[in-house]
Design a protein around this motif. Structure first.
Motif, PDB file in Angstrom:
ATOM      1  N   SER A   4      44.788  33.836  32.231  1.00 54.78           N
ATOM      2  CA  SER A   4      44.056  35.099  32.220  1.00 54.78           C
ATOM      3  C   SER A   4      45.032  36.197  31.842  1.00 54.78           C
ATOM      4  O   SER A   4      46.252  35.992  31.798  1.00 54.78           O
ATOM      5  N   SER A  28      41.047  40.073  31.250  1.00 55.76           N
ATOM      6  CA  SER A  28      40.494  39.032  32.112  1.00 55.76           C
ATOM      7  C   SER A  28      41.356  38.940  33.363  1.00 55.76           C
ATOM      8  O   SER A  28      42.587  38.967  33.296  1.00 55.76           O
ATOM      9  N   VAL A  30      42.079  37.306  37.411  1.00 57.27           N
ATOM     10  CA  VAL A  30      41.900  36.380  38.522  1.00 57.27           C
ATOM     11  C   VAL A  30      42.654  36.948  39.718  1.00 57.27           C
ATOM     12  O   VAL A  30      43.850  37.255  39.624  1.00 57.27           O
ATOM     13  N   ARG A 236      31.988  43.432  43.883  1.00 60.40           N
ATOM     14  CA  ARG A 236      30.839  43.392  42.964  1.00 60.40           C
ATOM     15  C   ARG A 236      31.188  44.040  41.629  1.00 60.40           C
ATOM     16  O   ARG A 236      30.834  43.527  40.561  1.00 60.40           O
ATOM     17  N   GLU A 239      33.450  41.640  39.666  1.00 55.11           N
ATOM     18  CA  GLU A 239      32.736  40.467  39.158  1.00 55.11           C
ATOM     19  C   GLU A 239      31.778  40.840  38.037  1.00 55.11           C
ATOM     20  O   GLU A 239      31.562  40.044  37.109  1.00 55.11           O
ATOM     21  N   GLY A 242      33.492  40.518  34.844  1.00 53.77           N
ATOM     22  CA  GLY A 242      34.038  39.209  34.512  1.00 53.77           C
ATOM     23  C   GLY A 242      35.213  38.768  35.355  1.00 53.77           C
ATOM     24  O   GLY A 242      35.754  37.679  35.161  1.00 53.77           O
ATOM     25  N   GLY A 243      35.662  39.599  36.306  1.00 55.46           N
ATOM     26  CA  GLY A 243      36.782  39.227  37.160  1.00 55.46           C
ATOM     27  C   GLY A 243      36.381  38.167  38.168  1.00 55.46           C
ATOM     28  O   GLY A 243      35.208  38.029  38.529  1.00 55.46           O
ATOM     29  N   GLN A 244      37.368  37.430  38.653  1.00 59.50           N
ATOM     30  CA  GLN A 244      37.124  36.329  39.586  1.00 59.50           C
ATOM     31  C   GLN A 244      38.053  36.464  40.786  1.00 59.50           C
ATOM     32  O   GLN A 244      39.237  36.773  40.629  1.00 59.50           O
ATOM     33  N   VAL A 245      37.522  36.232  41.990  1.00 52.02           N
ATOM     34  CA  VAL A 245      38.334  36.180  43.211  1.00 52.02           C
ATOM     35  C   VAL A 245      38.328  34.743  43.709  1.00 52.02           C
ATOM     36  O   VAL A 245      37.258  34.158  43.922  1.00 52.02           O
ATOM     37  N   VAL A 246      39.525  34.187  43.881  1.00 52.02           N
ATOM     38  CA  VAL A 246      39.669  32.825  44.403  1.00 52.02           C
ATOM     39  C   VAL A 246      40.159  32.933  45.843  1.00 52.02           C
ATOM     40  O   VAL A 246      41.232  33.509  46.097  1.00 52.02           O
ATOM     41  N   TYR A 247      39.394  32.399  46.779  1.00 58.63           N
ATOM     42  CA  TYR A 247      39.718  32.519  48.198  1.00 58.63           C
ATOM     43  C   TYR A 247      40.485  31.300  48.697  1.00 58.63           C
ATOM     44  O   TYR A 247      40.476  30.236  48.079  1.00 58.63           O
ATOM     45  N   TYR A 272      48.474  29.390  38.157  1.00 58.09           N
ATOM     46  CA  TYR A 272      47.612  30.347  37.479  1.00 58.09           C
ATOM     47  C   TYR A 272      48.482  31.157  36.524  1.00 58.09           C
ATOM     48  O   TYR A 272      49.403  31.852  36.957  1.00 58.09           O
TER      49      TYR A 272
END
Length: 526
Positions: A4, A28, A30, A236, A239, A242-247, A272
């Motif tokens: 990203s 982009s 993450v 929100r 997202e 197009g952003g992503q949160v990985v928990y 990543y």
């Protein structure tokens, strides 16, 4: 995994602000979050009793409401206000109350000394004339060239010198210079103790002035539905771009090649990759010592980190109250926040105990009445409340020590609200260790990402340097409250990191920026 444009480490509010601003630029994104929840110290939950919503860490948000960084994101937050901003109760039961209505505040301060109402009004009018430029100057990278110069032009040379002196004054001294009675001075000093500073420490006055005047100007509002509303709005928004949160993806190492940040590796072994930047919303010691490592850092920087100072530990209680709180002084009933447990000398004694590593026998409490500010927090006629106080920073605390201090805290409330204990439906206690377990960035229960003392501010934060988010590792940026401008929910550290990453990425000008930052770091850390 595909690369990203940017990896953001930590989904605290600063990390989410940085992620949003980079996403706005078309990057982009993450975000890697160590825990199962976003928000860091901006979260809410039902932890006391059904129907009672508590803010788990931060609560009232004057800086967040006024911050040009957060305002610029246009988050759909409904802000709510208590009838009064805050009250400081003296041991004798009198209270100094700040309201958004300046006339009401003047009347409260006038009770303590004739003329203090007009004096307060004069201080506020001076603040109002400077506040926009001052906030922009405080919340942008050091040095704040554009807004700082505009502020100097508005003050002119003679007043600028006096203003510089004011920024260094202790809260006690500042209050005594401006006011004659204890009420207005306590309003400033109590606000100063939202940090880890004492009323006698250099620079404590500016914190008291800033928070008190923001209270007068815009209040200390809360988001309807809890602090979590801010976090949910940031997630929100990210997202939607197009952003992503990985928990549950704790980072164990920054990936570095040829002195440049290339991504991050989680404790699960997943890499990543980042094409353009790695932004870290983690405390400075964790970033440099744990995630980067000494191989990639100048020895002088490592030496300086040995002198990094955390702010104090914290113990926090959340209560579900079956009625409104029975304050002896009715002036306190409408205040969103209440300061209690000490007059001005008592604040000094409390801070002295902390400085000596002792448990204060009489704690100073910051007390929040959340339903008074936002009726959605608990059933009608009840109160969702909290209080916190500071403890000395220690490696560990026993359950007995915490229980004894909780008794002191509740006894302090009971003195000013007889019958409080009988009205408690349920409570939840968080020790310093509990706070760190819930949010790893709150090291030892420290809330501010490092001391607010003058020796660790501006270009000295987190260590002597540039006062900027750039690090000696190219394309790696510090975005936590350990960076300038420090603690508070204002998003400035995240915003500063995002802007630095964008500047670095701009072709030839970005290369010139990289060369300038590299030369500056070599000069500082050689």
């Amino acid at each position: 995994m595909d690369a990203s444009d940017a990896i953001v480490i930590g989904a605290g509010h600063n990390g989410l602000v940085a992620a949003n601003l980079l996403a706005d630029a078309g990057w982009s994104i993450v975000v890697l979050e160590a825990t199962a929840h976003p928000g860091g110290a901006v979260r809410s939950g039902h932890i006391t009793a059904p129907g009672y919503l508590s803010d788990l860490f931060s609560s009232f948000f004057p800086l967040g409401y006024a911050s040009p960084v957060l305002r610029g994101l246009n988050l759909p937050i409904e802000w709510k206000h208590a009838p009064a901003v805050f009250s400081h109760i003296l041991p004798d039961g009198r209270a100094a109350t700040v309201s958004r209505d300046v006339e009401a505040t003047m009347a409260s301060m006038e009770q303590f000394a004739p003329g203090d109402g007009e004096r307060w009004k004069a201080v506020y009018h001076e603040w109002a004339a400077l506040s926009e430029l001052l906030l922009h100057s405080l919340l942008t990278p050091f040095p704040p060239v554009r807004h700082g110069l505009a502020l100097l032009r508005s003050l002119r040379t003679a007043e600028a010198l006096r203003f510089a002196r004011r920024l260094l004054l202790p809260a006690r001294e500042l209050g005594q210079e401006w006011f004659r009675g204890e009420g207005a001075s306590l309003a400033l000093a109590g606000c100063a103790l939202h940090t880890d500073l004492s009323p006698e420490q250099a620079g404590s006055g500016v914190y008291g002035w800033l928070l008190a005047m923001l209270g007068q100007q815009v209040g200390w509002p809360v988001p309807r539905g809890g602090a979590q509303s801010i976090t949910e709005a940031l997630v929100r928004r990210l997202e939607s771009r197009g952003g992503q949160v990985v928990y549950e993806a704790p980072v164990e190492r920054i990936l570095i090649a040829r002195g440049r940040a290339m991504g991050a590796r989680t404790s699960g072994g997943t890499d990543y990759r980042a094409r353009r930047a790695v932004v870290a919303d983690v405390p400075a010691p964790a970033l440099f010592l744990d995630l980067v490592g000494t191989r990639w850092l100048p020895p002088r920087l490592i030496d300086d980190l040995a002198h990094f100072r955390w702010d104090g530990a914290t113990v926090k209680i959340d209560w579900a109250i079956g009625s409104k709180i029975p304050w002896s002084n009715p002036a306190v009933a409408g205040a969103g926040t209440v300061h209690l447990g000490a007059d001005l000398d008592g604040l000094t004694r409390y801070a002295t105990h902390l400085a000596l590593g002792e448990i204060p026998p009489q704690p100073f409490l910051l007390f929040g009445q959340m339903t008074t500010a936002d009726s959605t927090r608990s059933p009608a006629g009840t109160e969702s409340a909290w209080a916190y106080t500071h403890l000395p920073r220690r490696p560990s605390w026993t359950a007995g020590e915490i229980a004894e201090h909780v008794e002191r805290m509740e006894a302090t409330v009971e003195r000013h609200a007889p019958g409080f204990g009988e009205a408690v439906v349920a409570r939840c206690v968080n020790s310093p260790a509990d706070l760190e377990d819930a949010n790893p960035s709150l090291s030892g229960g420290a809330l501010g990402g490092g001391t607010a003392a003058a020796f660790q501010q501006l270009f000295l934060r987190p260590i002597p340097g540039l006062g900027r988010p750039d690090t000696p590792v190219d394309r790696l940026y510090l975005a936590s409250s350990s960076a300038h401008p420090g603690g508070g929910v204002h998003g400035a550290a995240g915003g500063n990191a995002a802007r630095a990453a964008l500047v670095r990425d701009r072709g030839l000008t970005g290369e010139a920026y990289r060369a300038a930052m590299s030369a500056a770091h070599r000069a500082i850390y050689r």
